[in-house]
Design a protein around this motif. Structure first.
Motif, PDB file in Angstrom:
ATOM      1  N   VAL A  54       8.845 -18.542  -9.953  1.00  0.00           N
ATOM      2  CA  VAL A  54       8.231 -19.340 -10.608  1.00  0.00           C
ATOM      3  C   VAL A  54       7.034 -18.920 -11.734  1.00  0.00           C
ATOM      4  N   ALA A  55       6.815 -19.119 -12.839  1.00  0.00           N
ATOM      5  CA  ALA A  55       5.874 -18.291 -13.638  1.00  0.00           C
ATOM      6  C   ALA A  55       4.904 -19.755 -13.851  1.00  0.00           C
ATOM      7  N   VAL A  56       3.626 -19.546 -13.862  1.00  0.00           N
ATOM      8  CA  VAL A  56       2.558 -20.385 -14.326  1.00  0.00           C
ATOM      9  C   VAL A  56       1.851 -19.871 -15.571  1.00  0.00           C
ATOM     10  N   LEU A  57       2.041 -20.437 -16.594  1.00  0.00           N
ATOM     11  CA  LEU A  57       1.314 -20.025 -17.868  1.00  0.00           C
ATOM     12  C   LEU A  57       0.000 -20.636 -18.001  1.00  0.00           C
ATOM     13  N   THR A  58      -0.807 -19.735 -18.273  1.00  0.00           N
ATOM     14  CA  THR A  58      -2.281 -20.182 -17.996  1.00  0.00           C
ATOM     15  C   THR A  58      -3.038 -19.906 -19.324  1.00  0.00           C
ATOM     16  N   GLN A  59      -3.981 -20.390 -19.731  1.00  0.00           N
ATOM     17  CA  GLN A  59      -4.763 -19.863 -20.676  1.00  0.00           C
ATOM     18  C   GLN A  59      -6.267 -20.490 -20.764  1.00  0.00           C
ATOM     19  N   TYR A  60      -6.374 -21.754 -20.682  1.00  0.00           N
ATOM     20  CA  TYR A  60      -7.667 -22.291 -20.788  1.00  0.00           C
ATOM     21  C   TYR A  60      -8.329 -22.381 -19.466  1.00  0.00           C
ATOM     22  N   ASN A  61      -9.725 -21.487 -19.287  1.00  0.00           N
ATOM     23  CA  ASN A  61     -10.389 -21.540 -18.350  1.00  0.00           C
ATOM     24  C   ASN A  61      -9.310 -21.671 -16.955  1.00  0.00           C
ATOM     25  N   SER A  62      -8.969 -20.595 -16.693  1.00  0.00           N
ATOM     26  CA  SER A  62      -7.729 -20.320 -15.857  1.00  0.00           C
ATOM     27  C   SER A  62      -8.562 -19.682 -14.396  1.00  0.00           C
ATOM     28  N   ARG A  63      -9.831 -19.689 -14.344  1.00  0.00           N
ATOM     29  CA  ARG A  63     -10.351 -18.950 -13.105  1.00  0.00           C
ATOM     30  C   ARG A  63     -10.294 -20.001 -11.744  1.00  0.00           C
ATOM     31  N   SER A  64     -10.551 -21.189 -11.862  1.00  0.00           N
ATOM     32  CA  SER A  64     -10.303 -22.021 -10.830  1.00  0.00           C
ATOM     33  C   SER A  64      -8.854 -22.249 -10.433  1.00  0.00           C
ATOM     34  N   LEU A  65      -8.021 -22.166 -11.376  1.00  0.00           N
ATOM     35  CA  LEU A  65      -6.701 -22.108 -11.092  1.00  0.00           C
ATOM     36  C   LEU A  65      -6.133 -20.758 -10.448  1.00  0.00           C
ATOM     37  N   TRP A  75       2.797 -22.000  -0.853  1.00  0.00           N
ATOM     38  CA  TRP A  75       4.034 -22.725  -1.334  1.00  0.00           C
ATOM     39  C   TRP A  75       5.367 -22.062  -1.184  1.00  0.00           C
ATOM     40  N   ASP A  76       5.196 -21.139  -0.261  1.00  0.00           N
ATOM     41  CA  ASP A  76       6.421 -20.399   0.247  1.00  0.00           C
ATOM     42  C   ASP A  76       7.094 -19.430  -1.052  1.00  0.00           C
ATOM     43  N   PHE A  77       6.124 -18.948  -1.719  1.00  0.00           N
ATOM     44  CA  PHE A  77       6.692 -18.109  -2.936  1.00  0.00           C
ATOM     45  C   PHE A  77       6.478 -16.691  -2.486  1.00  0.00           C
ATOM     46  N   GLY A  78       5.969 -16.269  -1.432  1.00  0.00           N
ATOM     47  CA  GLY A  78       5.337 -14.642  -1.440  1.00  0.00           C
ATOM     48  C   GLY A  78       6.960 -14.211  -0.799  1.00  0.00           C
ATOM     49  N   ARG A  79       7.757 -13.880  -1.581  1.00  0.00           N
ATOM     50  CA  ARG A  79       9.087 -13.611  -0.943  1.00  0.00           C
ATOM     51  C   ARG A  79       9.614 -12.272  -1.718  1.00  0.00           C
ATOM     52  N   LYS A  80      10.397 -11.400  -1.133  1.00  0.00           N
ATOM     53  CA  LYS A  80      11.036 -10.496  -1.892  1.00  0.00           C
ATOM     54  C   LYS A  80      12.064 -10.801  -3.233  1.00  0.00           C
ATOM     55  N   GLN A  81      12.861 -11.823  -2.914  1.00  0.00           N
ATOM     56  CA  GLN A  81      13.461 -12.424  -4.018  1.00  0.00           C
ATOM     57  C   GLN A  81      12.582 -13.454  -4.406  1.00  0.00           C
ATOM     58  N   GLY A  82      12.326 -13.352  -5.582  1.00  0.00           N
ATOM     59  CA  GLY A  82      11.417 -14.305  -6.606  1.00  0.00           C
ATOM     60  C   GLY A  82       9.907 -14.038  -6.410  1.00  0.00           C
ATOM     61  N   GLY A  83       9.238 -15.136  -6.475  1.00  0.00           N
ATOM     62  CA  GLY A  83       7.801 -14.926  -6.267  1.00  0.00           C
ATOM     63  C   GLY A  83       6.963 -16.084  -7.605  1.00  0.00           C
ATOM     64  N   LEU A  84       5.716 -15.688  -7.099  1.00  0.00           N
ATOM     65  CA  LEU A  84       4.912 -16.618  -8.090  1.00  0.00           C
ATOM     66  C   LEU A  84       4.305 -15.777  -9.280  1.00  0.00           C
ATOM     67  N   PHE A  85       4.312 -15.949 -10.393  1.00  0.00           N
ATOM     68  CA  PHE A  85       3.737 -15.171 -11.543  1.00  0.00           C
ATOM     69  C   PHE A  85       2.924 -15.896 -12.432  1.00  0.00           C
ATOM     70  N   VAL A  86       1.649 -15.470 -12.172  1.00  0.00           N
ATOM     71  CA  VAL A  86       0.603 -16.131 -13.253  1.00  0.00           C
ATOM     72  C   VAL A  86       0.526 -15.221 -14.334  1.00  0.00           C
ATOM     73  N   LEU A  87       0.765 -15.932 -15.518  1.00  0.00           N
ATOM     74  CA  LEU A  87       0.678 -14.981 -16.873  1.00  0.00           C
ATOM     75  C   LEU A  87       0.034 -15.583 -17.741  1.00  0.00           C
ATOM     76  N   THR A  88      -0.902 -14.769 -18.286  1.00  0.00           N
ATOM     77  CA  THR A  88      -1.729 -15.057 -19.341  1.00  0.00           C
ATOM     78  C   THR A  88      -1.397 -14.399 -20.725  1.00  0.00           C
ATOM     79  N   PRO A  89      -2.196 -14.794 -21.873  1.00  0.00           N
ATOM     80  CA  PRO A  89      -1.793 -14.075 -23.137  1.00  0.00           C
ATOM     81  C   PRO A  89      -2.105 -12.749 -23.129  1.00  0.00           C
ATOM     82  N   TYR A  90      -1.310 -12.031 -23.577  1.00  0.00           N
ATOM     83  CA  TYR A  90      -1.656 -10.664 -23.979  1.00  0.00           C
ATOM     84  C   TYR A  90      -2.844 -10.392 -24.646  1.00  0.00           C
ATOM     85  N   THR A  91      -3.581  -9.494 -24.269  1.00  0.00           N
ATOM     86  CA  THR A  91      -4.870  -9.137 -25.108  1.00  0.00           C
ATOM     87  C   THR A  91      -4.670  -7.605 -25.781  1.00  0.00           C
ATOM     88  N   THR A  92      -3.529  -6.910 -25.481  1.00  0.00           N
ATOM     89  CA  THR A  92      -3.201  -5.804 -26.163  1.00  0.00           C
ATOM     90  C   THR A  92      -2.934  -5.862 -27.643  1.00  0.00           C
TER      91      THR A  92
END
Lengths: 373, 426
Positions: A54-65, A75-92
């Motif tokens: 699962v990917a969580v796309l954040t942008q606005y005020n994501s600190r508390s999130l 949420w049982d995502f800490g797995r070898k297969q899969g996982g939780l990705f928190v994705l923010t906009p690229y700043t590069t």
């Protein structure tokens, strides 16, 4: 087994409709029902539907999130297969350092789609409270041979002006889609939950983004409603969003005082998971007088509480009254205070004898995070 | 393995037989406390809060609940790559077909020499899973190092009257121990052993190997400590000044739980810097309905109160229905108290149903006829997964276990001191 990856859109502050409550947090991070944050519901739905990546796309005020998501194991995502990705906009890249819309936010993280091999993608917004088995939606999507499936609910009798309204044919195929219509033709409101094949999503994004089209609803659902096979999936369970304003945030919380709604999330498997906080049990002292309220763990109650939602680690002193209110984590309410029709954000302190009174549920008194009254 | 300065060995194999029906299906360390906790949460949380990240938990009696509770140690942050929590159970040894139970506290450690040697620690902390307290073992280790001791024993100052119930350390002025007396009739000191020891591992290892030759049931209090004293090893008493309770009997268990509901409890669970962690499957809100009356009580996550509860502890998921009254009682996880049931001074274990109209805990205080030494404090106890049919009257010091039916209660009664034992209804 229908394999899918998840995308949770948790970027927005919902155009400031929630005032000070989302000044420093994303709507998806808003506290709900004494112990949860809004995103817990969609995260748990994903996990409970067997979606392990699962990917969580954040942008606005994501600190508390981000703070809430520091560990994915709840949420049982800490797995070898899969996982939780928190994705923010690229700043590069100067051109793409900020999401320009929901479709753009996915496009900017295209590698997440490319680097998966699950055939389906479930896209859901992170600011709604509901329990759904997405496996059923995917099965329906396959059965219909759909390109895109949009989950909707018949909201006859409700204010439809805040929703995307769908006109469907007899076979549930989408004919028209109108965002926030003044004169809605039907009462079928999109819940912002979509199933689409991963490859089609990649193709569509690669087509629209270079054309300067960045919105999932406007530039994909509405634009392709005639050329793609888009189907509606009716969901008749409890669904509520906190994103449309203070009022909906308040009523979603108050819904937890109803047994039938609490049962859905609290007593019926699968449960809604949240970050572990390890507070001791709620403590009711001799002068506690609580009715029709939920109390978070670690709270100590000495006063009167009526029809309210009290979060964790709240201290309510003797002779204080809390009525029709939401009191978030870590608040202290002094002796003889009156808090009525109010929302106290986290760590608010109400000094002895002070009052915070809103006129009604429609005109709530709101005290921002960390303030002392 | 990376070498550890100190690892903890937690003795969690005891039955705790004086807790009666509460320990029928689980070892004492797995018994719930304060609603949401289990007794073992206290030493485990103390470990991680003291910076000890390697804990061996020795199980023997009814380990299932304990194993499920501990899992891989996630709630205590003890799921570690190097160290963490390891469950150590009695097993058949290689090179033969002979298995062996843990025969005594020290024998249990002896049987796990391999485990200890794999970490090759400098010090070993021996704990039991029987007590409620918060303690910084790091401070005790500092003391142990400063004294250059072979062993340091945590002690509590008790009254001289109480002293004859404990293992007593007789010490010099600087708290160096010169003698240990188990439950002395005429105690010379009031320093009671708390069953918490730090040993310099090389010294303990030696003593275990030697004592093994003499005592098959090698025990710390009876054999190891007296042996090391006799050898003239440096052993110190470490004075502890906080709350410490052995919840070994039904009454002390009940009492210690009830202390938590005082307005200013001596034992404070509400401070942030020494949290007690536990394994809870989820954390739903707690609900109190209109018309309910809930005072002087602890109410855990997911409990719902529609009736009255006073001076009581309601575990996670407990439901007290309309018209029901719960007073001076401990109601454990997921138990349902149906409409108009009245419960006074009872302990009802997990997953029970007390049907409507039941009155429990009223009547004369007659000790239990089968086990008068266990059930004599007026407290009626209901074992886990039990069912009590509607409208029966139950006295004091009763024991109920299993799916009981109306005919188990002649004339709708169970007099004080009587027991009913049936099959459970899982």
């Amino acid at each position: 087994m229908m394999r899918a990856i998840g995308i949770i859109l948790a970027g927005g502050n919902n155009e400031g409709r929630l005032g000070v409550l989302t000044e420093k947090r994303a709507a998806a991070a808003l506290p709900i029902g004494s112990s949860y944050r809004t995103i817990d519901f969609t995260l748990s739905n994903m996990s409970n539907s067997g979606i392990s990546k699962v990917a969580v796309l954040t942008q606005y005020n994501s600190r508390s999130l981000r703070d809430h998501l520091t560990s994915s194991k709840w949420w049982d995502f800490g797995r070898k297969q899969g996982g939780l990705f928190v994705l923010t906009p690229y700043t590069t890249n100067a051109d793409s350092n900020w999401f320009r819309g929901t479709a753009d936010s996915i496009y900017q993280n295209m590698s997440y789609l490319h680097n998966s091999n699950e055939p389906y993608v479930v896209i859901a917004s992170g600011d709604s409270v509901y329990k759904m088995d997405y496996r059923k939606v995917i099965a329906y999507h396959k059965e219909k041979g759909a390109d895109i499936t949009v989950v909707y609910q018949d909201m006859a009798g409700k204010d439809l002006s805040r929703f995307g309204i769908m006109e469907l044919d007899e076979d549930q195929r989408l004919l028209e889609f109108e965002e926030k219509p003044i004169m809605p033709k039907t009462s079928n409101a999109s819940l912002g939950i979509y199933v689409i094949s991963r490859e089609l999503l990649i193709r569509l994004l690669e087509e629209i983004i270079p054309q300067g089209r960045y919105d999932l609803v406007k530039d994909i659902i509405e634009r392709f409603r005639k050329t793609l096979k888009i189907y509606g999936y009716a969901f008749d369970g409890y669904w509520s969003t906190v994103g449309t304003g203070i009022c909906s945030y308040y009523s979603t919380n108050m819904d937890f005082l109803k047994k039938e709604i609490r049962d859905i999330f609290v007593n019926e498997w699968p449960y809604i998971a949240t970050k572990a906080k390890d507070e001791p049990p709620a403590k009711y002292n001799i002068s506690a007088d609580v009715s029709d309220s939920i109390i978070g763990s670690g709270s100590i109650i000495n006063g009167k509480i009526e029809h309210s939602v009290i979060f964790r680690k709240v201290y309510v002193s003797e002779e204080a009254k809390v009525i029709n209110s939401i009191v978030m984590e870590g608040c202290k309410i002094g002796k003889g205070c009156v808090v009525e029709n109010a929302i106290l954000d986290k760590r608010v302190e109400i000094r002895d004898g002070q009052c915070v009174i809103g006129r009604s549920c429609a005109e709530l008194a709101i005290v921002e995070k960390g303030k002392t009254v | 393995m990376q070498r550890k300065e100190m690892i903890a060995m937690l003795l969690a194999g005891g039955q705790g037989s004086r807790l009666g029906i509460l320990t029928r299906n689980m070892a004492k360390p797995a018994v719930t406390y304060g609603g949401k906790y289990r007794i073992i949460d206290f030493p485990l949380s103390n470990c991680i809060n003291s910076g000890i990240d390697t804990v061996g938990v020795l199980t023997q009696y009814q380990p299932l609940r304990l194993n499920q509770h501990i899992g891989i140690g996630i709630p205590w942050d003890l799921d570690k790559k190097n160290g963490g929590v390891t469950i150590l159970s009695p097993h058949v040894k290689g090179g033969g077909d002979a298995g062996e139970w843990f025969m005594g506290t020290a024998n249990a450690i002896y049987q796990n020499l391999d485990f200890l040697d794999s970490y090759n620690p400098k010090y070993v902390l021996i704990l039991s899973g029987d007590h409620i307290y918060k303690m910084d073992y790091a401070q005790m280790l500092e003391f142990h190092k400063k004294k250059e001791a072979a062993a340091t024993i945590a002690v509590l100052e008790v009254s001289l009257e109480e002293a004859s119930r404990f293992g007593i350390m007789n010490t010099e002025e600087d708290d160096r121990i010169y003698e240990f007396e188990e439950k002395p009739e005429h105690p010379k000191s009031n320093l009671a052993s708390m069953g918490i020891y730090i040993f310099t591992w090389s010294r303990l290892r030696e003593a275990l190997l030697e004592d093994r030759k003499i005592h098959a049931d090698s025990d710390f209090g009876q054999h190891i400590i007296p042996r090391m004293l006799k050898e003239g090893q440096t052993m110190y008493a470490y004075r502890f000044h906080g709350y410490w309770k052995d919840v070994g009997t039904i009454e002390s268990y009940w009492q210690s739980n009830m202390e938590l509901i005082q307005a200013l409890p001596t034992f404070n669970l509400y401070e942030d810097f020494w949290k007690i962690y536990t394994n809870s499957d989820h954390q739903p809100p707690q609900y109190t309905a209109a018309g309910a009356k809930l005072t002087c009580s602890l109410a855990c996550e997911g409990s719902e109160v529609y009736g009255t509860a006073n001076r009581s502890i309601l575990g996670p998921g407990v439901i007290v229905k309309r018209g029901a009254v719960v007073e001076d009682s401990i109601i454990m996880a997921n138990t349902v108290i149906e409409e108009n049931a009245k419960i006074y001074r009872c302990i009802v274990d997990e997953n029970c149903t007390v049907s409507q109209g039941v009155v429990m805990g009223a009547g004369e205080n007659i000790p239990n006829e089968n086990k008068p030494k266990i059930y004599d404090s007026g407290i009626t106890v209901v074992g886990d997964h039990s069912f009590i049919p509607p409208d029966v009257q139950i006295g004091k010091n009763c024991v109920i276990y299993g799916k009981t039916e109306a005919q188990d209660y002649p004339d709708g009664q169970l007099a004080s001191g009587k027991s009913v034992m049936r099959e459970v209804m899982i």
